[in-house]
Design an enzyme around this catalytic site. Structure first.
Site, short mmCIF file in Angstrom:
data_model
loop_
_atom_site.label_atom_id
_atom_site.label_comp_id
_atom_site.label_asym_id
_atom_site.label_seq_id
_atom_site.Cartn_x
_atom_site.Cartn_y
_atom_site.Cartn_z
N GLY A 58 6.01 -2.53 3.54
CA GLY A 58 5.90 -2.96 4.96
C GLY A 58 6.30 -4.61 4.94
N ASP A 59 5.85 -5.22 6.41
CA ASP A 59 6.40 -6.55 6.31
C ASP A 59 6.52 -7.36 5.29
OD1 ASP A 59 7.33 -6.05 8.91
OD2 ASP A 59 5.50 -6.93 9.70
N GLY A 60 5.62 -7.45 4.36
CA GLY A 60 5.42 -8.39 3.09
C GLY A 60 6.48 -8.03 2.21
N GLY A 96 -6.62 0.74 9.06
CA GLY A 96 -5.71 -0.17 10.01
C GLY A 96 -6.46 -1.55 9.95
N VAL A 142 -9.09 8.19 1.49
CA VAL A 142 -8.39 9.45 1.75
C VAL A 142 -7.39 9.50 2.74
CG1 VAL A 142 -10.29 9.96 3.57
CG2 VAL A 142 -9.35 11.69 2.16
N THR A 172 4.06 2.48 5.67
CA THR A 172 2.78 2.07 5.65
C THR A 172 1.98 3.09 6.65
OG1 THR A 172 1.09 0.68 6.37
CG2 THR A 172 3.29 0.31 7.22
N GLY A 210 0.71 -1.28 0.13
CA GLY A 210 0.04 -0.05 0.02
C GLY A 210 0.80 1.32 0.04
N ARG A 251 -4.94 7.66 2.85
CA ARG A 251 -3.64 7.21 2.04
C ARG A 251 -3.07 8.07 1.08
NH1 ARG A 251 -3.95 1.23 1.20
NH2 ARG A 251 -3.39 1.64 -1.06
N ARG A 265 0.97 -4.84 -5.65
CA ARG A 265 1.28 -6.14 -4.72
C ARG A 265 1.50 -7.27 -5.84
NH1 ARG A 265 -3.18 -3.70 -1.54
NH2 ARG A 265 -2.07 -3.17 0.30
N ASP A 275 2.11 -0.65 11.51
CA ASP A 275 2.27 -1.97 12.24
C ASP A 275 3.28 -2.69 11.84
OD1 ASP A 275 1.61 -2.34 9.44
OD2 ASP A 275 -0.09 -3.47 9.96
P1 ADP Z 1 3.12 -4.63 2.59
O1 ADP Z 1 4.66 -4.63 2.17
O2 ADP Z 1 2.60 -3.42 2.97
O3 ADP Z 1 3.20 -5.64 4.14
P2 ADP Z 1 1.90 -6.84 1.28
O4 ADP Z 1 1.96 -7.75 2.26
O5 ADP Z 1 0.81 -6.50 0.18
O6 ADP Z 1 2.45 -5.34 1.66
O7 ADP Z 1 3.64 -7.44 0.29
C1 ADP Z 1 3.89 -6.54 -0.85
C2 ADP Z 1 4.52 -7.45 -1.71
O8 ADP Z 1 5.80 -7.90 -1.25
C3 ADP Z 1 3.77 -8.78 -2.27
O9 ADP Z 1 2.89 -8.24 -3.14
C4 ADP Z 1 4.88 -9.52 -2.55
O10 ADP Z 1 5.20 -9.26 -3.81
C5 ADP Z 1 5.80 -9.32 -1.69
N1 ADP Z 1 5.61 -10.31 -0.61
C6 ADP Z 1 5.01 -10.15 0.36
N2 ADP Z 1 5.15 -11.37 1.29
C7 ADP Z 1 6.22 -12.11 0.83
C8 ADP Z 1 6.71 -13.53 0.95
N3 ADP Z 1 6.32 -14.10 2.15
N4 ADP Z 1 7.76 -13.66 0.17
C9 ADP Z 1 8.35 -13.05 -0.66
N5 ADP Z 1 7.65 -11.75 -1.07
C10 ADP Z 1 6.67 -11.43 -0.60
O1 F6P Z 2 -1.86 -1.25 4.94
C1 F6P Z 2 -2.46 0.07 4.49
C2 F6P Z 2 -3.74 -0.13 4.35
O2 F6P Z 2 -4.18 1.39 3.71
C3 F6P Z 2 -4.65 -0.61 5.33
O3 F6P Z 2 -4.97 -0.04 6.45
C4 F6P Z 2 -5.95 -1.05 4.45
O4 F6P Z 2 -6.48 -2.13 5.21
C5 F6P Z 2 -5.10 -1.58 3.34
O5 F6P Z 2 -4.07 -1.01 2.97
C6 F6P Z 2 -5.98 -1.36 2.08
O6 F6P Z 2 -5.18 -1.91 0.96
P1 F6P Z 2 -6.05 -1.54 -0.69
O7 F6P Z 2 -4.63 -0.79 -1.33
O8 F6P Z 2 -5.77 -3.06 -1.06
O9 F6P Z 2 -7.09 -0.89 -0.55
#
Ligand code: ADP
Ligand code: F6P
Length: 319
Positions: free
Chosen positions: A102-104, A170, A250, A125, A11, A252, A72, A129
């Site tokens: 973020g963590d992903g 959130g 709004v 983010t 995001g 974001r 994503r 979190d």
């Molecule tokens: P955020 O970074 O905000 O936590 P996401 O969880 O959607 O958002 O992760 C963003 C992108 O990071 C994902 O679309 C994917 O490309 C990559 N990603 C997420 N989780 C993993 C994972 N376990 N291993 C490798 N890449 C990942």
């Molecule tokens: O992680 C940030 C965030 O704005 C969350 O608060 C919300 O749940 C989510 O992203 C919404 O994501 P999308 O971009 O898929 O609408």
């Protein structure tokens, strides 16, 4: 390291542009070439990579969103996607990457680091979190937007003697909700970290009513869900007309606050200095007033404690 890349992933968050700017400008100051990878990890897989120079990042420090776009990328999580990404890094001469997300996104950065492309994660983010840091880019701007919106909602709630139930963002966390709730003087704040007790909210409203309060704001974190239902229950049990509002995306957007611009600049600068020393597989973080860096694996395994004292403060000051 001569050539580095930068990408934004997951995001978007206000302040990501300021971080991109800091990465480019610091990189150039240290004699590096900087490439922008577009639309998160998708850009790596598809080779959607652009050259950035000092002027490419002019006039973005004040802009919300991300000039590199974000996405994503489910494909990146597959072995085939990761291999294509690594191949394209090699083709573009990218030796290290700054990943803003973020963590992903940090999990992706860990995978790339483990496969020979050192990455540094920057926490971005609005949700705040991310366990390894006390602050994430976008949080301050999002809260300020939420407060501005709830202040407007209060005008109409007051005119109609209503209860406004406002959902803030959130997905899994109540950080935006609790700070916004305190800042707007909400009668109650509901967060996913605590089981919802509608009767407690109802008693709070009824008690305040006895002392002359006539309109009410209830802030609900998105992760709690069911904002319409909560409004219906409050109306049914208090007899006060209630309205639900979902603030949504709004939060974001918009020009980043000073805090977001400055933190983003600090994070971007620190990340590039690490890559310059040949260091990867780390995230930068804000902890106890300082910018620090932590091993990605450790960062991903950290636990973030919700500040329950803040809920108590919200409760005691909204009687
Ligand atoms: P955020 O970074 O905000 O936590 P996401 O969880 O959607 O958002 O992760 C963003 C992108 O990071 C994902 O679309 C994917 O490309 C990559 N990603 C997420 N989780 C993993 C994972 N376990 N291993 C490798 N890449 C990942
Ligand atoms: O992680 C940030 C965030 O704005 C969350 O608060 C919300 O749940 C989510 O992203 C919404 O994501 P999308 O971009 O898929 O609408």
């Amino acid at each position: 390291m001569k050539t580095i890349g930068v990408l934004t992933s997951g995001g978007d968050a206000p302040g990501m542009n300021a971080a991109v700017r800091a990465v480019v400008r610091t990189g150039v100051s240290l004699g590096m070439n900087v490439k922008g990878i577009c639309r998160g990890y998708n850009g790596l897989i598809e080779g959607d990579i652009i050259d950035l120079d000092v002027r490419s990042v002019s006039n973005i420090i004040n802009k919300g969103g991300t000039m590199l776009y974000t996405a994503r990328s489910p494909r990146f999580k597959t072995e085939e996607g990761l291999n294509e990404a690594i191949e394209n890094c090699k083709k573009a001469g990218i030796e290290g990457i700054v990943v803003i997300g973020g963590d992903g996104s940090f999990r992706g950065a860990k995978d790339l680091s483990n496969r020979g492309i050192p990455c540094i994660g920057i926490p971005g983010t609005i949700d705040n979190d991310i366990s390894s840091t006390e602050y994430t880019i976008g949080f301050d701007t999002a809260m300020n937007t939420a407060v501005e919106m709830v202040d407007k909602i209060r005008d109409t709630a007051q005119s109609h003697d209503r209860c406004s139930v406002v959902e803030v963002m959130g997905r899994h966390a109540g950080y935006i909700a609790i700070q916004t709730g305190i800042a707007v003087g909400a009668s109650a704040v509901l967060v996913p970290e605590v089981e919802v007790d509608i009767q407690k909210v109802v008693s709070k409203i009824n008690n305040a009513r006895k002392t002359g309060k006539q309109h009410f704001i209830v802030v609900v974190a998105e992760g709690v869900g069911g904002v319409e239902k909560i409004a219906e229950q409050i109306e049914a049990r208090t007899g006060i007309e209630a309205r639900a509002t979902v603030l949504g995306h709004v939060q974001r957007g918009g020009s980043p606050t000073v805090r977001d611009r400055v933190r983003a600049t600090q994070f971007g600068n620190a990340a590039v200095h690490l890559l310059d020393k040949g260091i990867g597989n780390r995230v930068v973080a804000y902890r106890q007033g300082k910018i620090v860096d932590i091993d990605i694996f450790e960062a991903l395994n950290m636990k973030k404690e919700f500040d329950f004292d803040m809920l108590e403060i919200a409760h005691e000051t909204s009687i």
